[in-house]
Design an enzyme around this catalytic site. Structure first.
Site, PDB file in Angstrom:
ATOM      1  N   LYS A 170     -23.586  32.783 -24.643  1.00  0.00           N
ATOM      2  CA  LYS A 170     -24.532  33.907 -24.795  1.00  0.00           C
ATOM      3  C   LYS A 170     -25.976  33.453 -24.582  1.00  0.00           C
ATOM      4  O   LYS A 170     -26.775  34.165 -23.978  1.00  0.00           O
ATOM      5  CB  LYS A 170     -24.347  34.607 -26.141  1.00  0.00           C
ATOM      6  N   GLU A 200     -21.339  24.586 -35.400  1.00  0.00           N
ATOM      7  CA  GLU A 200     -20.211  25.006 -36.225  1.00  0.00           C
ATOM      8  C   GLU A 200     -19.234  23.841 -36.293  1.00  0.00           C
ATOM      9  O   GLU A 200     -19.065  23.104 -35.333  1.00  0.00           O
ATOM     10  CB  GLU A 200     -19.544  26.249 -35.624  1.00  0.00           C
ATOM     11  N   CYS A 213     -22.538  30.402 -29.148  1.00  0.00           N
ATOM     12  CA  CYS A 213     -23.922  30.115 -28.740  1.00  0.00           C
ATOM     13  C   CYS A 213     -24.101  29.830 -27.248  1.00  0.00           C
ATOM     14  O   CYS A 213     -24.837  30.556 -26.572  1.00  0.00           O
ATOM     15  CB  CYS A 213     -24.472  28.955 -29.539  1.00  0.00           C
TER      16      CYS A 213
HETATM   17  P1  NAD Z   1     -23.077  35.592 -37.528  1.00  0.00           P
HETATM   18  O1  NAD Z   1     -22.664  36.678 -36.624  1.00  0.00           O
HETATM   19  O2  NAD Z   1     -22.067  34.628 -38.045  1.00  0.00           O
HETATM   20  O3  NAD Z   1     -23.814  36.195 -38.801  1.00  0.00           O
HETATM   21  C1  NAD Z   1     -24.836  37.127 -38.747  1.00  0.00           C
HETATM   22  C2  NAD Z   1     -24.815  37.941 -40.042  1.00  0.00           C
HETATM   23  O4  NAD Z   1     -25.916  38.826 -40.050  1.00  0.00           O
HETATM   24  C3  NAD Z   1     -23.576  38.801 -40.196  1.00  0.00           C
HETATM   25  O5  NAD Z   1     -22.937  38.484 -41.426  1.00  0.00           O
HETATM   26  C4  NAD Z   1     -24.101  40.233 -40.206  1.00  0.00           C
HETATM   27  O6  NAD Z   1     -23.373  41.100 -41.055  1.00  0.00           O
HETATM   28  C5  NAD Z   1     -25.515  40.021 -40.706  1.00  0.00           C
HETATM   29  N1  NAD Z   1     -26.459  41.078 -40.364  1.00  0.00           N
HETATM   30  C6  NAD Z   1     -26.622  41.733 -39.186  1.00  0.00           C
HETATM   31  N2  NAD Z   1     -27.628  42.600 -39.272  1.00  0.00           N
HETATM   32  C7  NAD Z   1     -28.131  42.506 -40.533  1.00  0.00           C
HETATM   33  C8  NAD Z   1     -29.192  43.147 -41.227  1.00  0.00           C
HETATM   34  N3  NAD Z   1     -29.954  44.077 -40.651  1.00  0.00           N
HETATM   35  N4  NAD Z   1     -29.426  42.809 -42.504  1.00  0.00           N
HETATM   36  C9  NAD Z   1     -28.660  41.874 -43.121  1.00  0.00           C
HETATM   37  N5  NAD Z   1     -27.641  41.237 -42.506  1.00  0.00           N
HETATM   38  C10 NAD Z   1     -27.384  41.543 -41.231  1.00  0.00           C
HETATM   39  O7  NAD Z   1     -24.239  34.832 -36.783  1.00  0.00           O
HETATM   40  P2  NAD Z   1     -24.560  33.250 -36.790  1.00  0.00           P
HETATM   41  O8  NAD Z   1     -23.540  32.551 -35.989  1.00  0.00           O
HETATM   42  O9  NAD Z   1     -24.856  32.817 -38.165  1.00  0.00           O
HETATM   43  O10 NAD Z   1     -25.897  33.261 -35.913  1.00  0.00           O
HETATM   44  C11 NAD Z   1     -27.111  33.807 -36.415  1.00  0.00           C
HETATM   45  C12 NAD Z   1     -28.222  33.472 -35.441  1.00  0.00           C
HETATM   46  O11 NAD Z   1     -28.381  32.033 -35.367  1.00  0.00           O
HETATM   47  C13 NAD Z   1     -27.953  33.918 -33.994  1.00  0.00           C
HETATM   48  O12 NAD Z   1     -29.173  34.264 -33.396  1.00  0.00           O
HETATM   49  C14 NAD Z   1     -27.388  32.661 -33.342  1.00  0.00           C
HETATM   50  O13 NAD Z   1     -27.616  32.644 -31.954  1.00  0.00           O
HETATM   51  C15 NAD Z   1     -28.191  31.570 -34.029  1.00  0.00           C
HETATM   52  N6  NAD Z   1     -27.512  30.287 -34.106  1.00  0.00           N
HETATM   53  C16 NAD Z   1     -26.183  30.209 -34.380  1.00  0.00           C
HETATM   54  C17 NAD Z   1     -25.555  28.974 -34.445  1.00  0.00           C
HETATM   55  C18 NAD Z   1     -24.077  28.872 -34.704  1.00  0.00           C
HETATM   56  O14 NAD Z   1     -23.525  27.788 -34.456  1.00  0.00           O
HETATM   57  N7  NAD Z   1     -23.407  29.901 -35.163  1.00  0.00           N
HETATM   58  C19 NAD Z   1     -26.301  27.804 -34.240  1.00  0.00           C
HETATM   59  C20 NAD Z   1     -27.664  27.908 -33.993  1.00  0.00           C
HETATM   60  C21 NAD Z   1     -28.260  29.150 -33.915  1.00  0.00           C
END
Ligand code: NAD
Length: 435
Positions: free
Chosen positions: A271, A159, A268
């Site tokens: 968790k 991010e 991240c």
């Molecule tokens: P986030 O919480 O910002 O976004 C997740 C989105 O998924 C939300 O908008 C939510 O409304 C939506 N959602 C939930 N259930 C749903 C469904 N059934 N159908 C459709 N939409 C649905 O999450 P994020 O930060 O983008 O992270 C997503 C994944 O990527 C996680 O597993 C996280 O660990 C991983 N990740 C995140 C980052 C980061 O920096 N944020 C980096 C690498 C990996």
């Protein structure tokens, strides 16, 4: 190529905006209706550098948005799943969002006219794709390879530089037990990434493990330098910045993630570390090192309080200014932000807490409401506080100067991120952990 992306958070929306810029036809799906309405207007629901301009173009060039998985979802060649995978109350990975998405996909598989490729981009503990997701997709007698392909493709974006990282990731990991479907995804990426992009193909479970190993190592590296800072704090005439700088010159170590500070936070590292610890214990290994990293990190914020108490004996009714609330600069994300933890501790000490952040004030107001005093201008913090603590290394805070610190009643700024030059001139002190 047509791509569906389920979950439009930091990862999903960055991917959707980037792929659209590469003329991929993207349909983004998110169950959060308000989020979809905001995105539809070309406004990102969170702050991320350059995302808005990418998104506006994507909307103009036909990014489709939906609030549910519809019958035509499998008209897409690839379906990326980027929903959240938080921690539940048992400190295990919570797969509820993922399972909901997979259940909907399974229901729509009967409408697929060609074999779709489903790609798990969300971070999931090793074994999840094979042991949980695959059997769910195989419900109603569907079979992998015949009715669907299943891959893991963990995400490494940070991010604050999500678009940049999505545009040129340091590596693309494609995990899958079927070489043909792995190749299909690699070929897709080769069309959109530069020629020198790194790819690693491996099996599904190893791909899942790589993501955790990466984050656990970076969390350990941060914690290591924080431990060095805490030792330096006790040794007169040592400075952890120089220690880190020289360590970083060793090519076996590298300079990145060697910045001493108040501990890691964010959506991240905490968790993922927790999920890996619980997962390891569940499979019969006690990950002592990782538990120690977690403990040390949880305690690091106490060194800030200790430093504060060393300089201001009684904290009751003292006005403490907090500069920076987001877990890092260039984001408004406050999930697991150390600042939030610090504020809670200061409120317990009966302090009056003044806060500033260039982007995250709105998110913090939702949590603390009228318990804090909010400032839109960082300079105001100096007028209104007895002492200030710099928590997030936003660029604008680099302009803080001794004249500003002079306005604080105790003339002390604790620079937990070590972005200011320490100065003891005129009795003004900017303190960092590790000096
Ligand atoms: P986030 O919480 O910002 O976004 C997740 C989105 O998924 C939300 O908008 C939510 O409304 C939506 N959602 C939930 N259930 C749903 C469904 N059934 N159908 C459709 N939409 C649905 O999450 P994020 O930060 O983008 O992270 C997503 C994944 O990527 C996680 O597993 C996280 O660990 C991983 N990740 C995140 C980052 C980061 O920096 N944020 C980096 C690498 C990996």
């Amino acid at each position: 190529m047509k791509v569906g992306i389920i979950g439009l958070g930091f990862v999903g929306l960055s991917l959707a905006a980037f792929l659209s810029s590469k003329n991929v036809q993207v349909t983004g799906i998110d169950i959060d209706k308000t989020k979809i309405q905001t995105i539809q207007k070309g406004i990102p629901p969170f702050y991320e550098q350059n995302l808005q301009q990418y998104l506006k173009k994507a909307i103009k060039t036909g990014l489709k948005l939906k609030t549910e998985i519809s019958n035509d979802v499998f008209s897409n060649d690839f379906i990326f799943i980027t929903v959240s995978t938080p921690i539940n109350k048992h400190n295990e990975i919570d797969l509820d969002y993922l399972k909901t998405a997979i259940r909907s996909l399974n229901k729509k598989l009967q409408f697929a006219k060609k074999t779709p490729t489903i790609i798990i981009k969300s971070t999931v503990v090793p074994g999840t794709t094979i042991q949980t997701i695959k059997p769910m997709l195989e419900g109603n007698s569907f079979r992998e390879s015949t009715d669907f392909n299943l891959l893991t493709n963990p995400e490494f974006l940070r991010e604050g530089s999500a678009i940049k990282d999505t545009r040129s990731p340091h590596v693309v990991i494609v995990g899958g037990n079927d070489a043909k479907s792995r190749k299909k995804l690699v070929e897709f990426y080769k069309k959109i990434y530069s020629k020198n992009q790194n790819y690693v193909e491996t099996n599904t479970t190893t791909a899942e493990m790589i993501k955790y190993a990466n984050n656990a190592f970076l969390a350990t590296k941060i914690t290591f330098i924080n431990s060095m800072a805490n030792i330096c704090q006790k040794i007169p005439d040592t400075n952890v910045d120089d220690v880190a700088k020289v360590m970083g010159m060793d090519p076996r170590i590298s300079r990145l993630f060697l910045n001493a500070g108040p501990g890691f936070g964010g959506s991240c590292f905490p968790k993922d570390l927790q999920a890996l610890i619980t997962y390891s214990k569940n499979i019969g290994y006690s990950p002592k090192l990782l538990e120690t990293v977690q403990d040390c990190n949880n305690q690091q914020v106490d060194s800030v309080i200790k430093l504060l108490k060393k300089n201001i004996k009684n904290l009751r009714n003292k006005k403490i200014g907090i500069l920076g609330l987001a877990f890092k600069e260039n984001t408004n994300d406050i999930r697991e932000s150390v600042s939030i933890n610090l504020i809670k501790k200061l409120l317990r000490e009966k302090c009056i807490v003044n806060v500033h952040d260039p982007k995250a004030l709105k998110n913090v107001k939702k949590i603390f409401k009228n318990k804090l005093v909010y400032f839109d201008e960082y300079k105001q913090i100096f007028h209104h506080s007895d002492c200030a603590i710099l928590m997030t290394p936003w660029n604008e805070y680099k302009k803080i100067n001794p004249n500003m610190i002079k306005q604080l009643h105790y003339k002390i700024l604790i620079d937990t991120r070590r972005i200011l030059k320490n100065s003891n001139k005129d009795g003004l002190i900017s303190l960092g952990i590790g000096v």
